[in-house]
Scaffold this motif. Structure first.
Motif, PDB file in Angstrom:
ATOM      1  N   SER A  46       0.772  -1.488  -0.144  1.00 55.54           N
ATOM      2  CA  SER A  46      -0.048  -0.086  -0.143  1.00 55.54           C
ATOM      3  C   SER A  46       1.135   1.503  -0.059  1.00 55.54           C
ATOM      4  CB  SER A  46      -1.178  -0.180   0.906  1.00 55.54           C
ATOM      5  OG  SER A  46      -1.803  -0.764   1.680  1.00 55.54           O
ATOM      6  N   LYS A  47       2.309   0.914   0.593  1.00 56.31           N
ATOM      7  CA  LYS A  47       2.965   2.560   1.213  1.00 56.31           C
ATOM      8  C   LYS A  47       4.281   1.937   0.844  1.00 56.31           C
ATOM      9  CE  LYS A  47       2.258   6.748   2.936  1.00 56.31           C
ATOM     10  NZ  LYS A  47       2.071   7.716   4.211  1.00 56.31           N
ATOM     11  N   SER A  48       5.535   2.475   0.154  1.00 62.07           N
ATOM     12  CA  SER A  48       6.561   2.203   0.718  1.00 62.07           C
ATOM     13  C   SER A  48       7.627   3.485   0.390  1.00 62.07           C
ATOM     14  CB  SER A  48       7.101   0.678  -0.254  1.00 62.07           C
ATOM     15  OG  SER A  48       7.175   1.449  -1.482  1.00 62.07           O
ATOM     16  N   GLN A  49       9.061   3.361   1.147  1.00 60.16           N
ATOM     17  CA  GLN A  49      10.042   4.364   1.045  1.00 60.16           C
ATOM     18  C   GLN A  49      11.346   3.911   1.016  1.00 60.16           C
ATOM     19  OE1 GLN A  49       9.416   7.686   1.852  1.00 60.16           O
ATOM     20  NE2 GLN A  49      11.810   7.830   1.610  1.00 60.16           N
ATOM     21  N   ALA A  50      11.919   3.619   0.016  1.00 56.23           N
ATOM     22  CA  ALA A  50      13.189   3.170   0.195  1.00 56.23           C
ATOM     23  C   ALA A  50      14.704   4.255   0.360  1.00 56.23           C
ATOM     24  CB  ALA A  50      13.667   2.525  -1.173  1.00 56.23           C
ATOM     25  N   GLY A  51      16.128   3.555   0.595  1.00 54.49           N
ATOM     26  CA  GLY A  51      15.941   4.607   0.650  1.00 54.49           C
ATOM     27  C   GLY A  51      16.908   4.471   1.974  1.00 54.49           C
ATOM     28  N   PHE A  52      16.770   3.744   3.209  1.00 59.70           N
ATOM     29  CA  PHE A  52      16.869   3.591   4.552  1.00 59.70           C
ATOM     30  C   PHE A  52      18.814   3.171   4.695  1.00 59.70           C
ATOM     31  CE2 PHE A  52      12.790   3.701   5.045  1.00 59.70           C
ATOM     32  CZ  PHE A  52      12.053   5.367   5.519  1.00 59.70           C
ATOM     33  N   ALA A  53      19.528   4.014   5.588  1.00 58.92           N
ATOM     34  CA  ALA A  53      20.766   3.302   5.335  1.00 58.92           C
ATOM     35  C   ALA A  53      20.869   2.696   6.791  1.00 58.92           C
ATOM     36  CB  ALA A  53      21.395   4.698   6.118  1.00 58.92           C
ATOM     37  N   SER A  54      20.179   2.262   7.397  1.00 60.40           N
ATOM     38  CA  SER A  54      19.585   1.489   8.551  1.00 60.40           C
ATOM     39  C   SER A  54      18.534   0.355   8.961  1.00 60.40           C
ATOM     40  CB  SER A  54      20.330   1.361   9.677  1.00 60.40           C
ATOM     41  OG  SER A  54      19.575   2.235  10.687  1.00 60.40           O
ATOM     42  N   GLU A  55      18.794  -0.878   9.636  1.00 62.63           N
ATOM     43  CA  GLU A  55      17.132  -1.471   9.149  1.00 62.63           C
ATOM     44  C   GLU A  55      16.635  -0.483  10.250  1.00 62.63           C
ATOM     45  OE1 GLU A  55      15.721  -5.645  10.570  1.00 62.63           O
ATOM     46  OE2 GLU A  55      17.781  -5.876  10.077  1.00 62.63           O
ATOM     47  N   GLU A  56      16.857  -0.357  11.222  1.00 58.27           N
ATOM     48  CA  GLU A  56      16.201   0.710  12.593  1.00 58.27           C
ATOM     49  C   GLU A  56      15.004   1.485  11.989  1.00 58.27           C
ATOM     50  OE1 GLU A  56      14.979   1.057  15.888  1.00 58.27           O
ATOM     51  OE2 GLU A  56      16.247  -1.011  15.259  1.00 58.27           O
ATOM     52  N   GLU A  57      15.970   2.767  11.200  1.00 56.50           N
ATOM     53  CA  GLU A  57      15.875   3.057  10.641  1.00 56.50           C
ATOM     54  C   GLU A  57      14.367   2.934  10.159  1.00 56.50           C
ATOM     55  OE1 GLU A  57      17.974   5.657   8.118  1.00 56.50           O
ATOM     56  OE2 GLU A  57      19.787   6.063   9.502  1.00 56.50           O
ATOM     57  N   ALA A  58      13.993   2.389   9.183  1.00 55.23           N
ATOM     58  CA  ALA A  58      12.900   1.509   7.953  1.00 55.23           C
ATOM     59  C   ALA A  58      12.425   1.084   9.170  1.00 55.23           C
ATOM     60  CB  ALA A  58      13.708   0.326   7.190  1.00 55.23           C
ATOM     61  N   LYS A  59      12.369   0.446  10.295  1.00 53.61           N
ATOM     62  CA  LYS A  59      11.377   0.071  11.152  1.00 53.61           C
ATOM     63  C   LYS A  59      10.781   0.796  11.559  1.00 53.61           C
ATOM     64  CE  LYS A  59      10.965  -3.004  15.044  1.00 53.61           C
ATOM     65  NZ  LYS A  59      11.247  -4.374  16.126  1.00 53.61           N
ATOM     66  N   ILE A  60      11.507   2.021  12.491  1.00 57.03           N
ATOM     67  CA  ILE A  60      10.843   3.447  13.376  1.00 57.03           C
ATOM     68  C   ILE A  60      10.160   4.080  11.901  1.00 57.03           C
ATOM     69  CG2 ILE A  60      11.102   5.565  13.558  1.00 57.03           C
ATOM     70  CD1 ILE A  60      13.908   4.657  14.986  1.00 57.03           C
ATOM     71  N   TRP A  61      10.231   4.369  10.367  1.00 53.40           N
ATOM     72  CA  TRP A  61       9.451   4.888   9.566  1.00 53.40           C
ATOM     73  C   TRP A  61       8.313   4.046   9.366  1.00 53.40           C
ATOM     74  CZ3 TRP A  61       7.035   3.099   5.045  1.00 53.40           C
ATOM     75  CH2 TRP A  61       7.060   3.921   4.157  1.00 53.40           C
ATOM     76  N   ALA A  62       8.494   2.584   8.982  1.00 53.59           N
ATOM     77  CA  ALA A  62       7.368   1.763   8.375  1.00 53.59           C
ATOM     78  C   ALA A  62       6.161   1.581  10.313  1.00 53.59           C
ATOM     79  CB  ALA A  62       7.751   0.399   8.491  1.00 53.59           C
ATOM     80  N   GLU A  63       6.880   1.170  10.844  1.00 50.56           N
ATOM     81  CA  GLU A  63       6.046   1.706  12.042  1.00 50.56           C
ATOM     82  C   GLU A  63       5.165   3.045  12.347  1.00 50.56           C
ATOM     83  OE1 GLU A  63       8.594   0.503  15.871  1.00 50.56           O
ATOM     84  OE2 GLU A  63       7.849  -1.149  15.125  1.00 50.56           O
ATOM     85  N   THR A  64       5.924   4.074  12.727  1.00 51.92           N
ATOM     86  CA  THR A  64       5.070   5.418  12.168  1.00 51.92           C
ATOM     87  C   THR A  64       3.623   5.611  11.316  1.00 51.92           C
ATOM     88  OG1 THR A  64       6.674   6.317  11.558  1.00 51.92           O
ATOM     89  CG2 THR A  64       6.775   6.158  13.965  1.00 51.92           C
ATOM     90  N   GLU A  65       4.609   5.080  10.480  1.00 50.02           N
ATOM     91  CA  GLU A  65       3.334   5.461   8.502  1.00 50.02           C
ATOM     92  C   GLU A  65       1.805   4.039   8.779  1.00 50.02           C
ATOM     93  OE1 GLU A  65       3.214   7.679   6.051  1.00 50.02           O
ATOM     94  OE2 GLU A  65       4.848   8.412   7.190  1.00 50.02           O
ATOM     95  N   LEU A  66       2.740   3.207   9.994  1.00 51.80           N
ATOM     96  CA  LEU A  66       1.327   1.656   9.692  1.00 51.80           C
ATOM     97  C   LEU A  66       0.359   2.801  10.523  1.00 51.80           C
ATOM     98  CD1 LEU A  66       0.223  -0.570   8.956  1.00 51.80           C
ATOM     99  CD2 LEU A  66       1.704  -1.387  10.958  1.00 51.80           C
TER     100      LEU A  66
END
Length: 107
Positions: free
Chosen positions: A34-54
Motif C-alpha cells: 500500500s505504501k513504501s519508502q526506500a533508501g534507509f541507511a539502517s534497518e532500525e531507521e526503516a523500522k521506525i518509519w514503517a511503524e509510524t507510517e503504519l
C-alpha cells in the motif's frame, strides 16, 4: 475463524539500502504493497518509519470507514423517510377513494 493482521510492514534489503513497505493482506497467500519508502541507511531507521507510517495509515483507514458508515446510515435514513412519506400519501389517496366510493353507493 482466525483473525490475523490485515495491515503490516516488511523491511527489505536492496543493494545495501533498506526499503520499508506497508502491506495489506488480501487473502491468506496474497498481499499488496500500500505504501513504501526506500533508501534507509539502517534497518532500525526503516523500522521506525514503517511503524509510524503504519499507525498513521491505520488511523486514516479508521476515519475513512467512519465517514463511509455515516454517509450510508444517512442515506438509509433518508430513504426510510421518503418511503414513509410515500406510504402516507398512498394511504391518504386510498382512504379518499374509498370514501368517494361509499358516498356513491349511498346515493
Amino acid at each position: 475463524m482466525a483473525k490475523g493482521k490485515k495491515y503490516d510492514f516488511n523491511l527489505v534489503l536492496v543493494d545495501g539500502s533498506w526499503t520499508a513497505e506497508i502491506v495489506r493482506k488480501i487473502t491468506s497467500k496474497k498481499t499488496v504493497v500500500s505504501k513504501s519508502q526506500a533508501g534507509f541507511a539502517s534497518e532500525e531507521e526503516a523500522k521506525i518509519w514503517a511503524e509510524t507510517e503504519l499507525k498513521g495509515f491505520l488511523q486514516n483507514q479508521i476515519e475513512r470507514n467512519a465517514r463511509r458508515i455515516r454517509l450510508v446510515s444517512e442515506s438509509v435514513e433518508e430513504n426510510a423517510e421518503e418511503s414513509a412519506e410515500e406510504s402516507d400519501e398512498s394511504d391518504e389517496s386510498e382512504a379518499s377513494e374509498a370514501s368517494e366510493t361509499s358516498e356513491k353507493d349511498d346515493v
